[in-house]
Design a protein around this motif. Structure first.
Motif, PDB file in Angstrom:
ATOM      1  N   GLY A  20       0.761  -1.262  -0.041  1.00  0.00           N
ATOM      2  CA  GLY A  20      -0.066   0.069   0.134  1.00  0.00           C
ATOM      3  C   GLY A  20       0.767   1.245  -0.033  1.00  0.00           C
TER       4      GLY A  20
ATOM      5  N   ASP B   6       1.151  -8.182  -9.339  1.00  0.00           N
ATOM      6  CA  ASP B   6      -0.117  -7.756  -8.947  1.00  0.00           C
ATOM      7  C   ASP B   6      -0.520  -6.222  -8.925  1.00  0.00           C
TER       8      ASP B   6
ATOM      9  N   SER C 296      -2.847  -2.936  -9.918  1.00  0.00           N
ATOM     10  CA  SER C 296      -4.200  -2.405 -10.237  1.00  0.00           C
ATOM     11  C   SER C 296      -4.628  -2.893 -11.496  1.00  0.00           C
ATOM     12  N   LYS C 297      -5.667  -2.851 -11.717  1.00  0.00           N
ATOM     13  CA  LYS C 297      -5.948  -3.168 -13.215  1.00  0.00           C
ATOM     14  C   LYS C 297      -5.739  -1.959 -14.038  1.00  0.00           C
ATOM     15  N   ARG C 298      -6.113  -0.810 -13.577  1.00  0.00           N
ATOM     16  CA  ARG C 298      -5.938   0.511 -14.380  1.00  0.00           C
ATOM     17  C   ARG C 298      -4.385   0.510 -14.683  1.00  0.00           C
TER      18      ARG C 298
ATOM     19  N   PRO D 265       3.696  -8.573  -2.704  1.00  0.00           N
ATOM     20  CA  PRO D 265       3.177  -7.900  -1.475  1.00  0.00           C
ATOM     21  C   PRO D 265       3.395  -8.678  -0.087  1.00  0.00           C
TER      22      PRO D 265
ATOM     23  N   ILE E  70      -2.288   7.625  -9.292  1.00  0.00           N
ATOM     24  CA  ILE E  70      -1.537   7.678 -10.823  1.00  0.00           C
ATOM     25  C   ILE E  70      -2.185   6.253 -11.417  1.00  0.00           C
ATOM     26  N   ASP E  71      -2.905   6.432 -12.470  1.00  0.00           N
ATOM     27  CA  ASP E  71      -3.175   5.267 -13.064  1.00  0.00           C
ATOM     28  C   ASP E  71      -3.215   4.883 -14.709  1.00  0.00           C
TER      29      ASP E  71
END
Lengths: 315, 377
Positions: free
Chosen positions: B21, B48, B50-52, B156, B355-356
């Motif tokens: 995180g 892993d 994030s999808k974006r 993680p 930020i994505d």
């Protein structure tokens, strides 16, 4: 009253990515459940092979939690689920013949095997959890009727909840299979087990928490609630908000960041409420951190959610 | 040139560590953008995302090989990269399969191993497998030399250095006697006597059940050589990581516990004799410039009660904001004081909303390479 049904579960897994306050929520649920007269055990999962610092222990004013349940707050016992402990319990239960059990327990090589494989760590944790769920008082009531678990990072949470299905495809008979089926009975039955997903009202954490809910449901966990933590209080009425727009100068000003955050919060909550297939509970931001935050959140759970106040401490 | 810019320019392996995180994946991806802009062929090995963010990098579906970020998408995002930016999402199953195919020359034999039911299930497991395969993937990409720089975003875990340790645990097991017990009996010719073996068999079949015990024996005898090789590679990488062209970066965020974690990781990295190259403090608001506080001067000539109430609320928010920034400044100075003398602390502001996309990564990259954002004790 979104949290009250959680108190009726025997096993509650609290999950969410780092930094959202998952451990605070875990500790506050434990405190509120204890205030409701539950026999509470709050637990965390050890990280393999290392002694990382324990955030959960700090929430109870300690450095670490022992593997055997210990009283950490009024009505709350705490412990750490550890592979080795779970493995020993497993072997002890499998080998009713004492000599074999002792031989196996003393066998360093067997321990190494159980530490090495990618699933053995989870299996040990899983078994210790099962062992704790099974524990009974002399009169036959469960020793722990509210077992709340601070889950590790997302991937590891799903690894644990996916474990029974994956392993059962491999191991169909024998003591491991029996333990997995029994554990599944507790975890995947919505009457006895559930997950709580913790997040914060910011765009990316919300996206990831929705993915986590999907992942948990795919491993047949019932998601009983999504807790949106650290929600800033919006002090403005609709009229005041309109009036504010007349006041704000175009340039930089203290307060504008916080206004932007309020807006992100509003959008995030709206999105969660639209998309989540679980009740969404917004928990305010508390000024204190660590133990102070746990106390503030516990009080809030009781006052705002009525959590624990109708639970019947007189059972 | 800032020290971070020098790392991006010179090193062959950059490893981003930190608690969950804190923005490790975003930081890793932005460093990769920076390296590509610097003209290097860079691979960011993410775990892993994030999808974006995965979409931004073009690695949504688990591709068998790294994906080069398309030049037109870089251009759209305002990124000019004379180097080449590639990304790959660590997929334990793909890494394992490729390893089996590489080590077992005979394709038919390899397929047999890949079809083993235990192998198939184990490689589907999420946890653990990331730790086991991260080192192997890193080893593969570094060996092949297609990239000037590989940036690894670590799995993680509360302790982000677990991935260094997992192969060692596998090695201990392979070297141990238990492994011999799991191999099928070759008529007492093994290092274990008949009685020990019988006792061991009794214990193991008791634990695993007869059926699974037999399956395990088949699995281990088939995969013995592969495991030994994997362990060998992991040991090589472990030594490789102590070299000069490797650097570990610690990513943290401005919460008190995260700083504790950072100091803890730093100890561990040093204990393991690995090169720690810097700390990146994400989402820090210490740099925010002083600006006016809202006051009654903002009120219009004929202010209503509503105006006054709105202003009063705004003042509360403004005070909170200023306090928040002061706390971040204090945390930063604690961190800089506690960091070893040769370690730079780089501060990165909070990008509202996170930020994505590629454009955001480009902005973050520019920020990180700006020397004025680095702090030294």
């Amino acid at each position: 009253m979104k949290l009250q049904p959680i108190l009726d579960r025997r096993v509650v897994l609290v999950s969410g990515k780092g930094g959202v306050g998952r451990t605070t929520v875990t500790a506050a649920l434990a405190r509120a459940a204890a205030a409701a007269g539950k026999r509470v055990l709050v637990a965390e999962i050890e990280e393999p092979a290392t002694q990382a610092q324990s955030t959960l222990a700090r929430m109870f004013g300690r450095e670490v939690l022992p593997v055997r349940p210990t009283l950490v707050a009024p009505g709350v016992h705490g412990c750490m689920l550890a592979t080795e402990e779970g493995t020993e319990q497993f072997l002890g239960d499998v080998f009713r013949v004492q000599t074999l059990a002792r031989l196996a327990l003393r066998n360093a090589a067997l321990r190494r095997l159980l530490h090495a494989g990618p699933s053995f760590h989870e299996m040990g944790i899983f078994y210790q959890l099962l062992h704790l769920v099974r524990q009974e008082l002399p009169d036959g009531r469960p020793r722990w009727d509210f077992l709340v678990l601070d889950m590790p990072a997302t991937g590891h949470t799903l690894a644990l909840t996916a474990l029974p299905d994956i392993l059962l495809r491999l191991v169909r008979r024998g003591p491991i299979a029996a333990a997995l089926r029994e554990g599944q009975g507790w975890l995947n039955d919505a009457r006895t087990g559930c997950a709580v997903v913790v997040t914060i009202p910011e765009p990316l954490p919300v996206t990831e928490s929705l993915e986590l809910v999907e992942g948990l449901q795919a491993t047949r966990m019932h998601v009983a609630a999504m807790v949106v933590n650290k929600v800033p209080e919006d002090p403005f009425s609709a009229e005041e908000r309109a009036a504010l727009d007349e006041l704000l100068p175009p340039g930089p000003l203290y307060g504008k960041e916080e206004l932007a955050r309020l807006e992100r919060t509003r959008v995030s909550l709206e999105r969660l409420r639209g998309a989540a297939r679980a009740p969404v509970l917004a928990v305010p931001q508390f000024l204190a951190d660590g133990q102070g935050a746990v106390e503030a959140m516990t009080a809030w759970f009781q006052a705002e959610e009525g959590l624990g106040l109708s639970g019947g401490g007189a059972r | 040139m800032s020290r971070l810019a020098a790392h991006i320019h010179d090193k062959r392996i950059v490893i981003c560590c930190g608690a969950g995180g804190v923005g490790k994946t975003t930081t890793s991806a932005a460093l990769a953008v920076a390296a590509a802009q610097d003209g290097r062929r860079v691979l960011v090995l993410t775990i892993d995302p994030s999808k974006r963010l995965a979409e931004a990098l073009g690695v949504t579906s688990n591709t068998p090989d790294p994906v080069r970020v398309r030049a037109d998408r870089e251009a759209d995002a305002g990124i000019q990269a004379p180097g080449a930016l590639s990304a790959w999402m660590l997929d334990p199953k793909l890494v394992s399969d490729a390893t089996v195919r590489r080590l077992v020359r005979d394709p038919k034999k390899a397929q047999e191993l890949l079809n083993n039911p235990i192998y198939q299930q184990v490689t589907q497991m999420i946890a653990g497998m990331q730790e086991y395969t991260a080192m192997e993937a890193l080893h593969g990409f570094v060996e092949r030399g297609e990239y000037d720089l590989v940036i690894l975003d670590t799995p993680p875990a509360r302790n982000a250095l677990n991935f260094l340790d997992a192969p060692r645990r596998l090695g201990e097991f392979l070297d141990g006697r238990i492994f011999q017990m799991l191999l099928p009996d070759r008529e007492g010719k093994g290092p274990l006597g008949g009685t020990t073996r019988m006792m061991a068999a009794k214990i193991l079949s008791g634990v695993f059940g007869d059926e699974f015990y037999t399956d395990l024996q088949v699995f281990f005898s088939a995969f013995h050589g592969i495991f030994a090789q994997l362990n060998g590679n992991a040991q090589k990488m472990r030594v490789r990581m102590q070299q000069d062209d490797v650097v570990f970066l610690l990513v943290t965020s401005p919460v008190r516990t995260a700083l504790d974690d950072a100091l803890y990781f730093e100890d561990r990295i040093r204990e393991l004799d690995l090169p720690l190259g810097g700390l990146i403090l994400n989402r820090s608001r210490h740099l925010a410039e002083a600006r006016p506080m809202p006051d009654s001067g903002l009120l219009p000539p004929r202010a209503t009660e509503t105006h006054r109430a709105a202003l009063a609320h705004l003042v509360v928010l403004a005070e909170r904001e200023r306090k928040h920034e002061a706390e971040h400044r204090e945390l930063l100075s604690t961190l800089v004081q506690n960091a070893p003398k040769d370690i730079e602390v780089l501060t990165v502001p909070e990008f509202p909303g996170g930020i994505d996309d590629l454009r955001g990564l480009g902005e973050l990259a520019r920020w990180m390479l700006d020397e004025t954002h680095a702090h030294k004790a």
